[in-house]
Design a protein around this motif. Structure first.
Motif, PDB file in Angstrom:
ATOM      1  N   SER B 215       0.800  -1.236   0.000  1.00 21.31           N
ATOM      2  CA  SER B 215       0.000   0.000   0.000  1.00 21.31           C
ATOM      3  C   SER B 215       0.829   1.279   0.000  1.00 21.31           C
ATOM      4  O   SER B 215       0.269   2.369   0.019  1.00 21.31           O
ATOM      5  CB  SER B 215      -0.927   0.017   1.223  1.00 21.31           C
ATOM      6  N   ILE B 216       2.152   1.155   0.034  1.00 19.34           N
ATOM      7  CA  ILE B 216       2.964   2.364   0.201  1.00 19.34           C
ATOM      8  C   ILE B 216       3.953   2.576  -0.938  1.00 19.34           C
ATOM      9  O   ILE B 216       5.063   3.054  -0.738  1.00 19.34           O
ATOM     10  CB  ILE B 216       3.697   2.366   1.568  1.00 19.34           C
ATOM     11  N   GLY B 217       3.532   2.238  -2.147  1.00 21.78           N
ATOM     12  CA  GLY B 217       4.385   2.498  -3.300  1.00 21.78           C
ATOM     13  C   GLY B 217       4.428   3.988  -3.609  1.00 21.78           C
ATOM     14  O   GLY B 217       3.538   4.741  -3.215  1.00 21.78           O
ATOM     15  N   ASP B 218       5.485   4.398  -4.321  1.00 21.15           N
ATOM     16  CA  ASP B 218       5.461   5.755  -4.879  1.00 21.15           C
ATOM     17  C   ASP B 218       4.293   5.814  -5.850  1.00 21.15           C
ATOM     18  O   ASP B 218       3.662   6.847  -6.020  1.00 21.15           O
ATOM     19  CB  ASP B 218       6.770   6.043  -5.604  1.00 21.15           C
ATOM     20  N   TYR B 219       4.064   4.681  -6.508  1.00 23.66           N
ATOM     21  CA  TYR B 219       2.849   4.497  -7.290  1.00 23.66           C
ATOM     22  C   TYR B 219       2.181   3.217  -6.825  1.00 23.66           C
ATOM     23  O   TYR B 219       2.852   2.199  -6.662  1.00 23.66           O
ATOM     24  CB  TYR B 219       3.172   4.386  -8.786  1.00 23.66           C
ATOM     25  N   ASN B 220       0.895   3.279  -6.581  1.00 28.76           N
ATOM     26  CA  ASN B 220       0.118   2.082  -6.288  1.00 28.76           C
ATOM     27  C   ASN B 220      -0.749   1.764  -7.499  1.00 28.76           C
ATOM     28  O   ASN B 220      -1.627   2.549  -7.848  1.00 28.76           O
ATOM     29  CB  ASN B 220      -0.820   2.315  -5.084  1.00 28.76           C
ATOM     30  N   PHE B 221      -0.466   0.633  -8.129  1.00 25.45           N
ATOM     31  CA  PHE B 221      -1.286   0.214  -9.260  1.00 25.45           C
ATOM     32  C   PHE B 221      -2.063  -1.040  -8.894  1.00 25.45           C
ATOM     33  O   PHE B 221      -1.758  -1.705  -7.908  1.00 25.45           O
ATOM     34  CB  PHE B 221      -0.402  -0.059 -10.483  1.00 25.45           C
ATOM     35  N   ALA B 222      -3.063  -1.335  -9.714  1.00 25.52           N
ATOM     36  CA  ALA B 222      -3.825  -2.557  -9.487  1.00 25.52           C
ATOM     37  C   ALA B 222      -4.266  -3.137 -10.808  1.00 25.52           C
ATOM     38  O   ALA B 222      -4.467  -2.409 -11.788  1.00 25.52           O
ATOM     39  CB  ALA B 222      -5.038  -2.259  -8.613  1.00 25.52           C
ATOM     40  N   GLU B 223      -4.422  -4.443 -10.850  1.00 23.11           N
ATOM     41  CA  GLU B 223      -4.999  -5.089 -12.027  1.00 23.11           C
ATOM     42  C   GLU B 223      -6.520  -5.033 -11.911  1.00 23.11           C
ATOM     43  O   GLU B 223      -7.063  -5.121 -10.802  1.00 23.11           O
ATOM     44  CB  GLU B 223      -4.535  -6.546 -12.135  1.00 23.11           C
ATOM     45  N   PRO B 224      -7.213  -4.925 -13.051  1.00 23.77           N
ATOM     46  CA  PRO B 224      -8.679  -4.836 -13.018  1.00 23.77           C
ATOM     47  C   PRO B 224      -9.307  -5.981 -12.224  1.00 23.77           C
ATOM     48  O   PRO B 224      -8.859  -7.122 -12.334  1.00 23.77           O
ATOM     49  CB  PRO B 224      -9.065  -4.929 -14.495  1.00 23.77           C
ATOM     50  N   GLY B 225     -10.281  -5.643 -11.426  1.00 24.80           N
ATOM     51  CA  GLY B 225     -11.055  -6.655 -10.714  1.00 24.80           C
ATOM     52  C   GLY B 225     -10.365  -7.295  -9.527  1.00 24.80           C
ATOM     53  O   GLY B 225     -10.976  -8.096  -8.814  1.00 24.80           O
ATOM     54  N   ALA B 226      -9.105  -6.951  -9.278  1.00 19.62           N
ATOM     55  CA  ALA B 226      -8.367  -7.587  -8.178  1.00 19.62           C
ATOM     56  C   ALA B 226      -9.033  -7.296  -6.833  1.00 19.62           C
ATOM     57  O   ALA B 226      -9.530  -6.190  -6.602  1.00 19.62           O
ATOM     58  CB  ALA B 226      -6.928  -7.092  -8.166  1.00 19.62           C
ATOM     59  N   LEU B 227      -9.042  -8.278  -5.959  1.00 19.43           N
ATOM     60  CA  LEU B 227      -9.532  -8.089  -4.593  1.00 19.43           C
ATOM     61  C   LEU B 227      -8.422  -7.446  -3.781  1.00 19.43           C
ATOM     62  O   LEU B 227      -7.329  -7.998  -3.669  1.00 19.43           O
ATOM     63  CB  LEU B 227      -9.915  -9.443  -3.990  1.00 19.43           C
ATOM     64  N   ILE B 228      -8.703  -6.269  -3.231  1.00 21.76           N
ATOM     65  CA  ILE B 228      -7.698  -5.532  -2.459  1.00 21.76           C
ATOM     66  C   ILE B 228      -8.342  -5.009  -1.182  1.00 21.76           C
ATOM     67  O   ILE B 228      -9.344  -4.298  -1.240  1.00 21.76           O
ATOM     68  CB  ILE B 228      -7.134  -4.336  -3.269  1.00 21.76           C
ATOM     69  N   GLY B 229      -7.784  -5.342  -0.031  1.00 20.60           N
ATOM     70  CA  GLY B 229      -8.357  -4.825   1.200  1.00 20.60           C
ATOM     71  C   GLY B 229      -7.651  -5.353   2.423  1.00 20.60           C
ATOM     72  O   GLY B 229      -6.788  -6.224   2.321  1.00 20.60           O
ATOM     73  N   PHE B 230      -8.013  -4.835   3.569  1.00 15.86           N
ATOM     74  CA  PHE B 230      -7.364  -5.263   4.810  1.00 15.86           C
ATOM     75  C   PHE B 230      -8.080  -6.477   5.398  1.00 15.86           C
ATOM     76  O   PHE B 230      -7.547  -7.567   5.456  1.00 15.86           O
ATOM     77  CB  PHE B 230      -7.341  -4.106   5.814  1.00 15.86           C
ATOM     78  N   ALA B 231      -9.329  -6.290   5.807  1.00 14.13           N
ATOM     79  CA  ALA B 231     -10.050  -7.382   6.463  1.00 14.13           C
ATOM     80  C   ALA B 231     -10.858  -8.180   5.442  1.00 14.13           C
ATOM     81  O   ALA B 231     -11.220  -7.672   4.390  1.00 14.13           O
ATOM     82  CB  ALA B 231     -10.976  -6.816   7.536  1.00 14.13           C
ATOM     83  N   GLY B 232     -11.128  -9.421   5.764  1.00 17.68           N
ATOM     84  CA  GLY B 232     -11.915 -10.272   4.871  1.00 17.68           C
ATOM     85  C   GLY B 232     -13.383  -9.870   4.862  1.00 17.68           C
ATOM     86  O   GLY B 232     -13.914  -9.377   5.844  1.00 17.68           O
ATOM     87  N   ARG B 233     -14.011 -10.062   3.713  1.00 17.41           N
ATOM     88  CA  ARG B 233     -15.416  -9.686   3.533  1.00 17.41           C
ATOM     89  C   ARG B 233     -16.318 -10.325   4.584  1.00 17.41           C
ATOM     90  O   ARG B 233     -17.168  -9.673   5.182  1.00 17.41           O
ATOM     91  CB  ARG B 233     -15.859 -10.107   2.125  1.00 17.41           C
TER      92      ARG B 233
END
Ligand SMILES: [Zn+2]
Lengths: 321, 291
Positions: B215-233
């Motif tokens: 979460s602490i990149g100079d740039y934060n990128f993501a692939e489409p649709g990727a699940l990203i988060g801290f706690a589980g749903r």
């Protein structure tokens, strides 16, 4: 009504019996002093037996005891001139984290800690000591200020974890914790972290990167709750007792794994039996840590912090021929 | 460092299609999209980097395939391939689980690190592989990522980390948690020397990995649709006692909530990264030679 833990029931029952006998002798002619003395010897032995060989699950129970002293309890005993400050300057004020400045033995310090409640009302106000991103950002704001004004930082860790909520995710719980880990790594002032209750995973670590990490004897520090691990491993949260043992989450375990520096002894039966005595024990460890850390140059401090974390973990290297 | 006869064993490389895939389509020849159910030839599927040509769903890609796509031909050199996990807590069945995933994936651990050239520009990389213990971060994953960041710092080259992880590795307990601190301190050391760190979050990036370096990149990128988060749903739903929307914690959700700089489709990843590396390589000085 004091909360009685399952494993200490024999002690509590015997203690109550002794009290009862004492009351009886007061109001009557019968002399039971010999019996009482015998029972008191037995009580001592029983206490030493039970509290002297606590199982991991027993310690989990003590760490979660409703009367267990909290960050604000210790602040009251350990510091003078404590002033609490609020807010993260972005969104709000998270009451699950307290932060402020104070003096420790005349030394100006910044104090930060997770704060849970001791009853339902307090717990609702404090969100059970489970911070939102605002809590981590408030903590970071004060840590950066400590860095600016060259004040050592003392943090008290006491949380089941960062709050797993919708709003917390929307406001970047991951980023808030991650940023704290990275920023704490670079602060040029001594950081002393003390786990006083439950140290729950990333939510604990979010104020837990430091030069010295200490744990109260009956506190726990774990990557996942014993219940959570049991549910994942054995599909049965009731196996938590077994998980508590396998996960190695007690202070003596972490000392052995080389993750923490000192195990701070607790009064017999746990910190809640004597807050003043507990605070004294914590105070002397803080004093030692400050003395060692304040002697270091900025470069040495950062280098030692890096070396400390760099070596944590077990890695095997197969040598290629 | 220990040397065990166990490691003398020859590595086995085997691809095991999921049980579902075996049932649905002829093994090894066809592939069905998880999302729109359209069926493709395996060859076409692979060529499209496991992205469905019809609906754009990004499917799992192995670490080595990602590296192959990303780097110029024959420029990638792998680091620390021979780092292996122990069982520091003597956790029940941990060694068996590791061994099973080693056989299944042909990897020694859940991350591949190394350096190479992207359109001629040098950079270090760490690519996590979610097929190995859900990409969870234990001592070895933490150590390899830390070493990759340190190597990049010393060589003064950028580092890109592709996260794909369910979080901490439970079987290594507190040692696993501490890898979050270790990797974050390495990032701090890189930042202090103005090193470039790009984080690419792929499916899934959750828990301890999301709450540390990812979460602490100079740039934060993501692939489409990727699940990203801290706690589980499921944990969140249990805690707040309400159903979460279906797009909760997706890459697009994180973009809307300000946590991700840009969502980049897999086919455009190499080009976009190359452009960023080029701009950074110039470091504020105009370069007349490049167009
Ligand atoms: Zn599709």
């Amino acid at each position: 009504m004091k909360q009685v833990l399952e494993f200490e029931k024999p002690v509590i029952e015997l203690r109550e019996k002794i009290e009862e006998l004492k009351r009886m002798t007061k109001d009557s002619e019968i002399d039971l002093s010999e019996e009482i003395e015998k029972m008191e010897t037995r009580l001592k032995k029983l206490e030493n037996n039970i509290y002297g060989q606590l199982k991991p699950w027993d310690r989990v129970q003590i760490a979660r005891h409703s009367d267990r002293p909290t960050t604000l309890d210790y602040i009251q005993h350990l510091f003078t001139n404590f002033i609490e400050f609020h807010g993260d300057r972005y969104y709000g004020d998270d009451e699950a984290v307290v932060a402020g400045i104070a003096r420790f033995n005349h030394i100006p310090v910044t104090v930060i800690g997770q704060q849970r409640g001791k009853n339902t009302k307090e717990n609702i106000e404090r969100n059970f000591g489970m911070p939102h991103p605002e809590g981590y950002r408030k903590a970071l704001r004060h840590m950066k200020q400590a860095d600016k004004f060259n004040r050592p930082i003392i943090t008290f860790i006491d949380t089941k974890g960062a709050y797993p909520g919708k709003a917390a995710e929307e406001r970047g719980q991951s980023e808030a914790i991650a940023r704290n880990l990275m920023e704490m790594a670079g602060l040029k002032v001594p950081i002393i972290c003390i786990v006083i209750g439950e140290g729950g995973s990333g939510g604990a670590l979010g104020i837990g990167v430091g030069d010295h990490i200490h744990m109260l004897e009956n506190s726990t520090y774990s990557v996942i709750s014993p219940e959570g691990a049991a549910a994942l491993l054995w599909k049965d949260a009731k196996q938590a007792e077994r998980a508590a043992k396998s996960l190695k989450i007690t202070a003596p375990d972490l000392k052995e794994l080389g993750v923490i520096d000192e195990v701070i002894p607790e009064p017999l039966g746990g910190a809640h039996r004597d807050i003043a005595e507990q605070a004294k024990a914590i105070g002397s460890v803080i004093e030692d840590s400050l003395e060692k850390l304040m002697k270091l140059t900025e470069d040495d401090l950062l280098e030692e912090r890096w070396e400390k974390y760099k070596k944590i973990g077990e890695v095997k290297e197969r040598i290629q021929v | 460092m220990q040397l065990k006869d166990l490691f003398a064993k020859k590595k086995k490389y085997a691809s095991i299609p999921s049980e579902q895939a075996k049932k649905d389509v002829p093994e090894g020849l066809m592939q069905k999209c998880d999302s729109c159910q359209k069926i493709y030839y395996q060859k076409e599927w692979k060529k499209n980097l496991y992205v469905c040509p019809n609906c754009g769903r990004h499917h799992q890609i192995t670490s080595h395939e990602r590296i192959q796509h990303l780097f110029d031909e024959n420029t990638f050199v792998e680091w620390d391939k021979e780092l292996l996990s122990g069982n520091p807590l003597d956790f029940p069945q941990y060694e068996e689980k590791i061994e099973k995933d080693r056989v299944k994936t042909g990897l020694n651990e859940a991350v591949v690190t190394g350096e190479g050239l992207i359109k001629g520009k040098p950079c270090a990389v760490a690519v996590m592989d979610s097929r190995f213990r859900m990409g969870s971060m234990g001592s070895v994953v933490g150590e390899k990522i830390t070493r990759a960041i340190e190597n990049a710092r010393e060589k003064k080259i950028p580092v890109i980390v592709f996260a794909a992880s369910g979080g901490a590795r439970m079987q290594e307990g507190i040692l696993s948690l501490m890898q979050m601190a270790k990797t974050s301190i390495a990032i701090q050391r890189l930042h202090k020397e103005n090193g470039l760190f790009i984080s690419v979050m792929t499916n899934p990036t959750t828990g301890g990995v999301s709450a540390s370096f990812a979460s602490i990149g100079d740039y934060n990128f993501a692939e489409p649709g990727a699940l990203i988060g801290f706690a589980g749903r499921r944990i969140i739903e249990q805690t707040i006692r309400e159903k979460l929307p279906s797009d909760f914690q997706t890459a697009e959700f994180q973009l809307t909530h300000g946590q991700v700089d840009k969502v980049i489709p897999r086919q455009e990843m190499r080009d976009t990264l190359a452009t960023i590396l080029e701009i950074h390589q110039l470091g504020g000085v105009a370069d007349e030679t490049s167009s």
